[in-house]
Enzyme design. Structure first.
Site, PDB file in Angstrom:
ATOM      1  N   HIS A 149     -69.987  57.744  15.057  1.00 18.62           N
ATOM      2  CA  HIS A 149     -71.600  57.447  14.822  1.00 18.62           C
ATOM      3  C   HIS A 149     -72.634  58.496  15.589  1.00 18.62           C
ATOM      4  O   HIS A 149     -71.739  59.543  16.231  1.00 18.62           O
ATOM      5  CB  HIS A 149     -72.066  56.055  15.157  1.00 18.62           C
ATOM      6  N   CYS A 158     -66.658  53.497  20.853  1.00 12.16           N
ATOM      7  CA  CYS A 158     -66.916  54.261  19.549  1.00 12.16           C
ATOM      8  C   CYS A 158     -66.939  55.634  20.011  1.00 12.16           C
ATOM      9  O   CYS A 158     -66.712  56.018  21.406  1.00 12.16           O
ATOM     10  CB  CYS A 158     -68.007  53.926  18.785  1.00 12.16           C
TER      11      CYS A 158
END
Length: 623
Positions: A495, A503
Site C-alpha cells: 500500500h 504490510c
C-alpha cells in the site's frame, strides 16, 4: 493484523498499523504518559544527588530505563566473516545484526542487566557474553540457545576472549583476576592473579598459548597460560588502561588509557615502541586495522585512524553524540563498527572515511524485545503522473495493459515491477520500500506484526482504491502453503504511505504507479498478478551467509523460484506438496500467475506391458 482491524468497516482501514489493545500492551501504552513525570522527578532527585558521567554503569536498572540508559551500547564485536555484528549494553539483551543491511537478526537474553564483554568464536558459530552479574554465557548463533553458563568471578566481568582453537576462553574482571575456561565443559581451568586493580581487557596471542591483559593499575601483563604466571609486565601509562589489542601476527600490542594516549608495544620484549597523542580526553577503545593501522575511540566522541609505523593521524571520524564505548574492525579491514552511550551503532567505511549506516536503538523501529516491528520513513509525493509513466513505457517498448509481475526483497528494501514482452519479462522499475515490519522470515500468526515471505497472487477482488493508505493490493495471505502450517493473518497489503505493521508501504507516489500498471494488466485480461516476496536477493553468497539462520531451510525452498526467473525471465509455476513449495519452469505463453494448488510431482508411470504368464503344461492323459 489484529481482530480489531477486521472489525473496521473499510476492508483495510488501519491495515497494518492498528494498535494492539491486548492486556499485555496496556501497561506499555501507559508508559509514555508516565515517563515524563517520572523523568522530571528523577531529574529533581539528580539535582540533589549529582550523577557523574561515568556513573551510569552503576545506576539501578529500573531507574536506568527512565533515565534513558537502557539501550546505551557498552560493547560491540564483529564476526570473523564480517557479516554479523553483536552489541551489548545497559539492558540484558545481546543484539545480533546483519552488517550489510543493518537488520536486527536476533536478540539473546543475557540476564546480566549490563553487558560489558562480547566475543565471537573463531568459526562464528558462538557468542560469549558477560557483564555485571559476574557470569559468562555462551550462545549458539544459529539457534539462539544458551549452551553453557560459567560462574566463578566475584565481580563484574569487563572483557572476554576466545582462543584461536575455539576451545578455551579468558575473562577479565573487576575482582582483579583473569579466569581461563574450558568452553566444551564450561569448567574453570585456571585463575590468573597478579594485577592490583580491575582487569579491564584481555586478548589471546595468535598462538593460543599466551595472553595479554590490561588493568586499571596502569599496566599490561603477558601471561603464560600453561603455568598461569605472568612472563612480563608492561609499564608506561599514567592512568588506568582501558582497552587492548594484539596485531594479527602477535608481534605488537596497542593499549588505550585514561591518560589520553595510545601506546604501541613490542610483545616479545615488552618495550614501548610509540605513543600516540591526539584524543583530548581519555581513550576508551581501540582495534588493529589492516595496512598497519590502528583505530581508536575516545570520550571526545570521535574515532581516530592512525598509521602504526609512523604514529601519524590518518583520519578522524565524527558522528557519535557521546563517548565511543567500543569499536571492532572487520577481518579485511574495510569497515569498523562502533557503539556509544548515545544508543547509536555506526558502521564506518575506513577507506572512504564516511558512515555507511547508523542504527538508532531509540528508534520506534525497535520494540521492547529488541526486534524490528515498526519501521517508518517519510512519504514521497502524493501522486504519480500517468503521462510520464506512459512515456517511460514507450521508451522500453512496453505499454499499459501488458502482463506484470512483482518481486519484493525485504532486506534490500526494494520492489521490482517486471512487464511481459516478446522474449519474456523485462524490468520496468525498481521501487524503494518505505516501510515493512517484523524480522526476516515468514509471517506466522495474526498480530505478529510480521510482513509475509513466499509466493502470492493479486486478483481484481484484492484491489482497494480507497485504502486509508491511498491505494492497496491485498497479496492474498495466507496462501495454500501458509494454511498448511495453520498460519493466520488478514489484510496483508502492498500500500501507500510509509508506516507498517505487517504490510509493505511504498509511499503514495509509488503505489500510484504500481496501481496504474497492475490494474491495467488485470483489466486487459491478466487474471492474477504474481507477487514473489523474498527475504533478500537469493544469491548463493547471500544464502550461504544466512546458513545459520533458523529460517534458512525455508529460504532454500524459495531460491529455485528466484533462480528460474533469473535464468529465463519467465515467472515459474509454483505449487505446494507435502507442506513445501514446489517450483517448475513457467510457460512462455502464460499471461497470469495461477493461484497456488496442491500438486506433487508424479512418479514415472509403470509399464502397461503384461508380464509373461507361465501356462500349465499339457496333460497328456487327455486327447
Amino acid at each position: 493484523m489484529t481482530g480489531a482491524t477486521r472489525a473496521l468497516t473499510a476492508p483495510d482501514a488501519f491495515n497494518c498499523v492498528a494498535p494492539r489493545q491486548s492486556a499485555r500492551n496496556k501497561g506499555e501504552d501507559m508508559a509514555p504518559c508516565l515517563r515524563g513525570p517520572l523523568r522530571i522527578a528523577l531529574l529533581l532527585l539528580g539535582l540533589a544527588v549529582p550523577i557523574s558521567e561515568r556513573a551510569s554503569a552503576a545506576i539501578d536498572p529500573t531507574l536506568a530505563l527512565f533515565l534513558g540508559y537502557s539501550k546505551a551500547i557498552n560493547v560491540v564485536a564483529i564476526s570473523p566473516n564480517g557479516r554479523q555484528a553483536v552489541t551489548g549494553g545497559q539492558d540484558n539483551l545481546v543484539r545480533l545484526w546483519d552488517v550489510p543491511t543493518g537488520l536486527l537478526l536476533r536478540t539473546l537474553d543475557a540476564q546480566a542487566i549490563r553487558i560489558y564483554a562480547l566475543a565471537f568464536s573463531p568459526d562464528g558459530q558462538f557468542i560469549l557474553a558477560a557483564g555485571a552479574d559476574a557470569t559468562l554465557r555462551l550462545f549458539a548463533v544459529k539457534t539462539g540457545e544458551l549452551v553453557t553458563t560459567m560462574e566463578g568471578h566475584a565481580s563484574d566481568v569487563l572483557s572476554v576472549a576466545i582462543a584461536p582453537d575455539g576451545r578455551r576462553a579468558l575473562s577479565a574482571s573487576k575482582d582483579k583476576t583473569l579466569k581461563l575456561w574450558d568452553l566444551e565443559t564450561g569448567q574453570l581451568a585456571k585463575t590468573l592473579e597478579g594485577h592490583s586493580s580491575d582487569v579491564t581487557a584481555v586478548v589471546f596471542a595468535p598462538d593460543g598459548g599466551r595472553a595479554l591483559s590490561a588493568s586499571a593499575d596502569k599496566t599490561l601483563k603477558l601471561w603464560n597460560l600453561e603455568t598461569g604466571q605472568p612472563e612480563s609486565t608492561f609499564e608506561g601509562h599514567g592512568d588506568a588502561v582501558t582497552s587492548l589489542a594484539v596485531s594479527p601476527d602477535g608481534l605488537q600490542a596497542v593499549s588505550a588509557s585514561k591518560d589520553k594516549t595510545l601506546k604501541l608495544w613490542d610483545v616479545g620484549s615488552g618495550h614501548l615502541l610509540r605513543t600516540f597523542e591526539g584524543h583530548p580526553s581519555e581513550t576508551t577503545t581501540l582495534a588493529f586495522a589492516n595496512g598497519g593501522r590502528i583505530l581508536s575511540g575516545g570520550a571526545d566522541r570521535t574515532l581516530k585512524l592512525w598509521d602504526a609505523q609512523t604514529g601519524a593521524l590518518v583520519r578522524t571520524f565524527e558522528g557519535h553524540a557521546d563517548a565511543v564505548a567500543s569499536v571492532a574492525v572487520s577481518v579485511d579491514g574495510s569497515l569498523a563498527i562502533s557503539g556509544s552511550p548515545d544508543k547509536m551503532l555506526k558502521i564506518w567505511d575506513l577507506d572512504g572515511g564516511h558512515v555507511r549506516r547508523t542504527i538508532d536503538l531509540q528508534s520506534e523501529t525497535f520494540s521492547p524485545n529488541g526486534y524490528r516491528n515498526f519501521f517508518k520513513g517519510v512519504s514521497a509525493a502524493k501522486t504519480a503522473d500517468p503521462a510520464e509513466v506512459d512515456k517511460r513505457l514507450r521508451e522500453k517498448g512496453m505499454k499499459r495493459g501488458d502482463p506484470v509481475f512483482l518481486r519484493i526483497f525485504k532486506a534490500d528494501l526494494e520492489a521490482e515491477l517486471w512487464i511481459k514482452g516478446v522474449d519474456g519479462f523485462a524490468l520496468f522499475a525498481t521501487y524503494p520500500i518505505c516501510a515493512w515490519s517484523g524480522q526476516l522470515g515468514p509471517k506466522l500468526a495474526e498480530g505478529d506484526a510480521q510482513t509475509p515471505e513466499g509466493f502470492y497472487t493479486i486478483g481484481k477482488g484484492q484491489l482497494n482504491p480507497n485504502s486509508r493508505y491511498h491505494r492497496a493490493f491485498n497479496i492474498g495471505y495466507p496462501n495454500l502453503f501458509d494454511r498448511a502450517y495453520s498460519r493466520t493473518g488478514s489484510h496483508l497489503m502492498v500500500h501507500g504511505a510509509c508506516a507498517s505493521i505487517g504490510c509493505y508501504a511504498m509511499t503514495d507516489a509509488f503505489i500510484d504507479e504500481l496501481w496504474l500498471l497492475v490494474t491495467a494488466a488485470l483489466d486487459a485480461g491478466q487474471e492474477r498478478v504474481g507477487v514473489h516476496a523474498f527475504p533478500f536477493r537469493m544469491t548463493d553468497e547471500r544464502l550461504a551467509a544466512f546458513d545459520w539462520h533458523p529460517w534458512a531451510d525455508f529460504w532454500r525452498d524459495l531460491k529455485p523460484a528466484y533462480d528460474l526467473f533469473e535464468e529465463s525471465r519467465i515467472p515459474p509455476q509454483v505449487s505446494v506438496c507435502n507442506k513445501r513449495y514446489v517450483v517448475q519452469p513457467g510457460r512462455t505463453d502464460s499471461k497470469s500467475a495461477p493461484a497456488l494448488r496442491v500438486a506433487c510431482p508424479q512418479p514415472p508411470l509403470a509399464s502397461t506391458r503384461l508380464a509373461p504368464v507361465a501356462l500349465p503344461k499339457p496333460d497328456h492323459r487327455f486327447p
